[in-house]
Design an enzyme around this catalytic site. Structure first.
Site, mmCIF file in Angstrom:
data_model
loop_
_atom_site.group_PDB
_atom_site.id
_atom_site.type_symbol
_atom_site.label_atom_id
_atom_site.label_comp_id
_atom_site.label_asym_id
_atom_site.label_seq_id
_atom_site.Cartn_x
_atom_site.Cartn_y
_atom_site.Cartn_z
ATOM 1 N N LYS A 98 -9.441 -0.035 -5.832
ATOM 2 C CA LYS A 98 -10.239 -0.161 -4.559
ATOM 3 C C LYS A 98 -10.987 0.977 -4.309
ATOM 4 O O LYS A 98 -10.824 2.036 -4.808
ATOM 5 C CB LYS A 98 -9.364 -0.681 -3.488
ATOM 6 C CG LYS A 98 -8.429 0.572 -3.158
ATOM 7 C CD LYS A 98 -7.177 0.321 -2.254
ATOM 8 C CE LYS A 98 -6.412 1.367 -1.840
ATOM 9 N NZ LYS A 98 -5.222 0.875 -0.813
ATOM 10 N N HIS A 99 -12.051 0.719 -3.323
ATOM 11 C CA HIS A 99 -12.595 -0.570 -2.653
ATOM 12 C C HIS A 99 -14.068 -0.797 -3.354
ATOM 13 O O HIS A 99 -15.203 -0.010 -3.061
ATOM 14 C CB HIS A 99 -12.552 -0.255 -1.282
ATOM 15 C CG HIS A 99 -11.570 0.095 -0.637
ATOM 16 N ND1 HIS A 99 -11.102 1.472 -0.414
ATOM 17 C CD2 HIS A 99 -10.580 -0.580 0.159
ATOM 18 C CE1 HIS A 99 -10.009 1.566 0.350
ATOM 19 N NE2 HIS A 99 -9.764 0.250 0.644
ATOM 20 N N ASP A 125 -10.589 -7.082 0.499
ATOM 21 C CA ASP A 125 -9.685 -6.386 1.497
ATOM 22 C C ASP A 125 -9.361 -7.497 2.256
ATOM 23 O O ASP A 125 -9.526 -8.518 2.539
ATOM 24 C CB ASP A 125 -10.679 -5.054 1.860
ATOM 25 C CG ASP A 125 -9.636 -3.974 2.278
ATOM 26 O OD1 ASP A 125 -8.364 -4.075 2.610
ATOM 27 O OD2 ASP A 125 -10.321 -2.859 2.563
ATOM 28 N N ARG A 160 3.666 2.727 3.298
ATOM 29 C CA ARG A 160 4.385 1.859 4.030
ATOM 30 C C ARG A 160 5.919 2.316 3.682
ATOM 31 O O ARG A 160 6.729 1.962 4.994
ATOM 32 C CB ARG A 160 4.271 0.439 3.350
ATOM 33 C CG ARG A 160 2.632 -0.089 3.356
ATOM 34 C CD ARG A 160 2.264 0.174 4.755
ATOM 35 N NE ARG A 160 0.658 -0.312 4.401
ATOM 36 C CZ ARG A 160 -0.512 -0.028 5.181
ATOM 37 N NH1 ARG A 160 -0.156 0.930 6.254
ATOM 38 N NH2 ARG A 160 -1.596 -0.257 4.951
ATOM 39 N N ARG A 187 -7.349 10.158 1.627
ATOM 40 C CA ARG A 187 -6.820 9.329 0.360
ATOM 41 C C ARG A 187 -7.672 9.240 -0.671
ATOM 42 O O ARG A 187 -7.027 8.634 -1.399
ATOM 43 C CB ARG A 187 -6.998 7.953 1.203
ATOM 44 C CG ARG A 187 -6.229 7.741 2.449
ATOM 45 C CD ARG A 187 -6.526 6.453 3.083
ATOM 46 N NE ARG A 187 -6.435 5.265 2.442
ATOM 47 C CZ ARG A 187 -6.977 4.048 2.788
ATOM 48 N NH1 ARG A 187 -7.503 4.010 4.004
ATOM 49 N NH2 ARG A 187 -6.757 3.000 1.813
ATOM 50 N N HIS A 211 -11.257 -1.329 9.423
ATOM 51 C CA HIS A 211 -10.344 -1.979 10.342
ATOM 52 C C HIS A 211 -11.119 -2.287 11.667
ATOM 53 O O HIS A 211 -10.740 -3.318 12.137
ATOM 54 C CB HIS A 211 -9.164 -1.133 10.324
ATOM 55 C CG HIS A 211 -8.464 -1.047 9.158
ATOM 56 N ND1 HIS A 211 -8.852 0.065 8.202
ATOM 57 C CD2 HIS A 211 -7.269 -1.666 8.508
ATOM 58 C CE1 HIS A 211 -8.006 0.158 7.040
ATOM 59 N NE2 HIS A 211 -7.045 -1.030 7.434
ATOM 60 N N ASP A 247 0.888 -1.201 -0.053
ATOM 61 C CA ASP A 247 -0.025 -0.120 0.047
ATOM 62 C C ASP A 247 0.954 1.214 0.041
ATOM 63 O O ASP A 247 1.325 1.530 1.160
ATOM 64 C CB ASP A 247 -1.071 0.042 1.255
ATOM 65 C CG ASP A 247 -1.985 -1.030 1.242
ATOM 66 O OD1 ASP A 247 -2.501 -0.970 0.407
ATOM 67 O OD2 ASP A 247 -1.943 -1.649 1.984
#
Length: 342
Positions: free
Chosen positions: A177-178, A258, A82, A147, A190, A74
């Site tokens: 995505k998504h 996901d 990351r 984002r 999450h 990601d």
């Protein structure tokens, strides 16, 4: 980095993308990945220390399965990034960057993700979980809002296409995505299950519309949320929603879930994985590197269906070698696009 053959002796891939636990593979992980042969792998901050270490890890992962498996990350920029300096360029959140470049935003984002792709390929990574095609709203949860690329499906599609082009030009597979659209979520999936009450007409005109132009791209990722007027289970595990993604939105590429360990889903990890595959997803994405979850997950996931295998091989066929480009020159070209008042 990419030889022509994608499969080994005609055997179908394991129906999962898995994450290693640390900076190098343990003997247990090497044996497990060799036996289960997951389609690909995904890396997180826990796997990233130095250029030499990352290149060694990506080589170990491919060696474990005996083929040129795709390795994802990601690397959206902003909070979801990351790799950070000195391993990769630090970027603003996408929504902020799009606003900064104004009318030149599409070209600026193409260059941004071309630079990102070149950085990733230099480390042995060839898949990026972007573009994110969720349409921002005023009430979109903060975990998602900046984002996004815009507040209309037209703007999101314009920027999303540029992002995908930049990645592909740099030799990296994009993952849209998504699906079928997360922009109305006011909870972080999450941690919780978002429930969307918008009427079908709004979803069709905005959320689904942003994804329809991307039916040609090779890879997509589902959303863990419930559209209350359309389904009673999270989209990832709902056959009706997977059919909507395929038949009404028109996405016929390789469809991954996901992260299956996110708390929006209920049941054990193997139960979630089995439900996702039964609903019509091509493979299960499992990110946390926990062998105690991965081992039973792979027992139920098994090998891909013939249809999923065909889509997987088509996606791998979209990988190309990037041209030899100068990253500093690309950055200068990008900055020259800024409006004089920026």
């Amino acid at each position: 980095m990419h030889p022509g053959d994608h499969t080994v002796s005609g055997q179908r891939f394991g129906a999962a993308i898995l994450g290693p636990e640390g900076l190098r593979l343990s003997a247990e992980e090497r044996g497990f990945f060799a036996r289960t042969d997951p389609f690909g792998f995904i890396l997180f901050a826990r796997n990233l220390d130095s250029r030499a270490q990352i290149r060694a890890l990506t080589a170990e992962l491919r060696d474990a399965v005996g083929r040129d498996a795709p390795i994802f990350i990601d690397q959206e920029g902003g909070r979801v990034q990351r790799l950070r300096p000195p391993l990769a360029t630090e970027w603003l959140p996408p929504l902020d960057d799009v606003a900064r470049f104004g009318n030149s935003a599409a070209e600026a984002m193409r260059l941004r993700f071309l630079i990102t792709a070149l950085e990733l390929r230099g480390l042995g990574i060839d898949g990026n979980c972007a573009p994110m095609l969720d349409v921002a709203r005023a009430a979109t949860h903060p975990f998602l809002r900046n984002r996004c690329y815009g507040e209309t499906p037209e703007r999101v599609a314009e920027i999303g296409r540029a992002v995908a082009q930049g990645l592909l030009q740099g030799g990296v597979l994009p993952v849209i995505k998504h699906l079928p659209g997360h922009g109305l979520a006011q909870l972080d999936s999450h941690l919780d299950l978002p429930r969307i009450s918008a009427p079908r007409e709004e979803l069709e005109a905005i959320d689904f519309a942003a994804f329809r132009p991307f039916h040609d791209l090779p890879l997509g990722m589902t959303a863990h949320l419930v559209f209350e007027g359309l389904n009673t289970a999270p989209a990832t595990v709902d056959p009706a929603m997977i059919r909507l993604i395929r038949d009404e939105i028109g996405f016929d590429g390789f469809l991954m879930t996901d992260d299956i360990s996110m708390q929006a889903l209920s049941g054990t990890v193997p139960e979630r994985g089995a439900a996702s595959l039964a609903a019509g997803c091509d493979c299960v994405l499992h990110c946390n590197g926990d062998m105690a979850e991965m081992a039973p997950l792979m027992e139920v996931a098994g090998r891909m269906s013939p249809e999923a295998q065909a889509r997987a091989e088509a996606a791998l066929g979209a990988r190309t070698a990037p041209a030899a480009l100068d990253i500093d020159a690309l950055k200068a070209e990008r900055e020259a696009l800024l409006p004089e008042t920026a």
